[in-house]
Enzyme design. Structure first.
Site, PDB file in Angstrom:
ATOM      1  N   VAL A 160      -4.331   6.070  -5.156  1.00 31.18           N
ATOM      2  CA  VAL A 160      -3.713   6.049  -6.478  1.00 31.18           C
ATOM      3  C   VAL A 160      -4.661   6.676  -7.484  1.00 31.18           C
ATOM      4  O   VAL A 160      -5.846   6.325  -7.546  1.00 31.18           O
ATOM      5  CB  VAL A 160      -3.366   4.609  -6.903  1.00 31.18           C
TER       6      VAL A 160
ATOM      7  N   ASP B  21       5.393  -6.553   0.134  1.00 26.96           N
ATOM      8  CA  ASP B  21       3.935  -6.624   0.097  1.00 26.96           C
ATOM      9  C   ASP B  21       3.451  -7.132  -1.261  1.00 26.96           C
ATOM     10  O   ASP B  21       2.522  -6.581  -1.853  1.00 26.96           O
ATOM     11  CB  ASP B  21       3.327  -5.253   0.405  1.00 26.96           C
TER      12      ASP B  21
END
Length: 476
Positions: A29, A137
């Site tokens: 990211v 998740d």
């Protein structure tokens, strides 16, 4: 936020990247800007997933659904390209720390904060489920903390990875301790799966480990077969959390039920305790300043480097140094060289034999020592995780991907090393290291020998204790 590494992309699609926000099992990211200058988070999928046609197809489907997720407590998906190489998606940028970082820095959160946290996450799950998605998740690192409440991120992505060849071989997508029993056993996944993770997240925020500590396999076994220990939770939310952690998905509350339980929660300006709110505000101000200047300069950070050198991230940087040769090898090489010179002078053929032994020893040490560059190589440690760079290799672990980190001895030579026990399998980057070793019984894996790190053991221990407090232990 860390600076971009030499091998990182500078642009993705129409977005300009200027920093690294973190990494996970599916990708890395980055912090970036839209053409109009708006800050965004850009997630780039790992090559091993991008090469799977089934992943790409599901990724495209999930991204389309994720675009429909709204609400105040999510970071919405604003752009994506499932057909790019590699695929990527862009979300709104939230400048706060993760719940993982907040608890590591502050400690267990009080009941009023837990209620605001629970209400915000429940509202986010309602929006995710309303779009036909299941998060799969939900965990502390996927919850960012802003001054006006929590934000859930990374929704609508895990399902794309759940059917790839990689995850079929390694197991279901998820994080031990937050995976519901049906995820562990390969059963159908539904919104109730996220409700189980919701309960585990509230436990974490309260400083409670409902299924204890230990290797991932032990955690997964307890999740399926044992009842959670909720003795440390505030009485007001213990019953609700117990329902969330029920083994049977049908016995868990719905998101409507969760919202009803938190009805009346007041999101006031001081919903976070003092130290926690200070961390959030500091992180927001720091990131905002970095957005404006894109230059890191504070009394606690390394100064800006000269053009052409490798930038270093915030936190602590431990350079890698050339290993000193074994003293016995030095003495032996010197003796051989002296003997060889004397033999050559006296025209003895054995001198050439001695030279043939001594020279390769010296060359071997020189080659090994010259491949490390302290300006490029090192161990980066901060509140988000750690990153090891050695030459072209780069190994990154977020703290919530590691069960524990310690000093230990693994491998044939048994030298003292920094060792980690990943919650899931060791990353592909980690396994690619030429010195990679892992104990199959305990799961501990060698990261780097301490003799290669330009810091004493006490300094390393203090650094790990500061940034990885919940995971650090002096020895395995």
């Amino acid at each position: 936020m860390r600076p971009l590494a030499p091998g990182d992309p500078r642009t993705v699609g129409r977005y300009t990247l200027s920093g690294r926000l973190g990494s996970g099992g599916m990708g890395e990211v980055f912090f970036g800007r839209s053409p109009g200058g708006r800050p965004v988070a850009v997630k780039v999928v790992r090559p091993e997933f991008a090469a799977d046609p089934l992943f790409r197809r599901r990724f495209g489907q999930e991204v389309e659904a994720a675009r429909r997720v709204g609400g105040f407590h999510t970071a919405p998906v604003v752009d994506a390209d499932p057909d790019a190489d590699p695929p990527w998606l862009v979300t709104a940028f939230v400048p706060g720390p993760s719940l993982m970082e907040l608890v590591a820095a502050h400690g267990p959160l009080p009941e009023p904060t837990l209620r605001v946290l629970g209400a915000g996450i429940a509202e986010a799950l309602e929006a995710v489920h309303g779009a036909g998605l299941v998060h799969r998740d939900l965990k502390p690192s996927n919850i960012l903390i802003a001054d006006d409440g929590p934000r859930v991120i990374d929704f609508g992505i895990a399902r794309a990875a759940d059917a790839t060849a990689l995850t079929r071989a390694a197991g279901a997508v998820g994080t031990p301790g937050y995976m519901a029993p049906e995820q562990v056993t390969g059963g159908p996944v539904a919104p109730a799966t996220d409700v189980f993770a919701f309960g585990a997240v509230l436990c974490f925020a309260a400083g409670v480990r409902p299924f204890g500590d230990g290797p991932p396999t032990a955690l997964l076994y307890r999740v399926v077969h044992q009842e959670p220990d909720l003795s440390g939770l505030p009485d007001a939310i213990r019953g609700l959390v117990a329902g969330c952690l029920a083994k049977d998905p049908e016995q868990r509350p719905s998101t409507d039920g969760l919202l009803a339980a938190f009805t009346g929660t007041d999101l006031t300006r001081d919903w976070l305790p003092g130290r926690a709110r200070t961390l959030v505000l500091e992180r927001t101000q720091t990131v905002t300043s970095e957005q404006r200047t894109e230059v890191r300069s504070s009394p606690h950070r390394p100064p800006a480097r000269e053009p052409g050198t490798t930038p270093r991230p915030s936190g602590s940087v431990v350079p890698i140094r050339a290993p000193l040769p074994n003293p016995l090898l030095i003495v032996g090489a010197v003796m051989l060289m002296v003997a060889a010179v004397g033999a050559v002078i006296n025209r003895q053929g054995i001198g050439l034999l001695f030279m043939a032994v001594a020279v390769p020893l010296f060359v071997r040490w020189f080659v090994r020592s010259s491949k490390y560059d302290p300006a490029r190589d090192g161990l980066w440690i901060d509140g988000q995780g750690l990153e090891l760079r050695t030459g072209a290799s780069r190994v990154t672990y977020a703290w919530d991907d590691i069960d524990q980190i310690a000093f230990g001895r693994i491998g044939r030579l048994g030298r003292k090393s920094v060792v980690v026990r990943p919650l899931a399998a060791a990353s592909a980057q980690h396994r690619a290291l030429p010195w990679f070793r892992q104990d199959p019984e305990t799961g501990w894996a060698l990261l780097v020998e301490t003799r290669l790190l330009d810091a004493s053991d006490p300094v390393l221990a203090e650094t790990f204790a500061r940034y990885a407090a919940p995971h650090w232990r002096p020895a395995p």
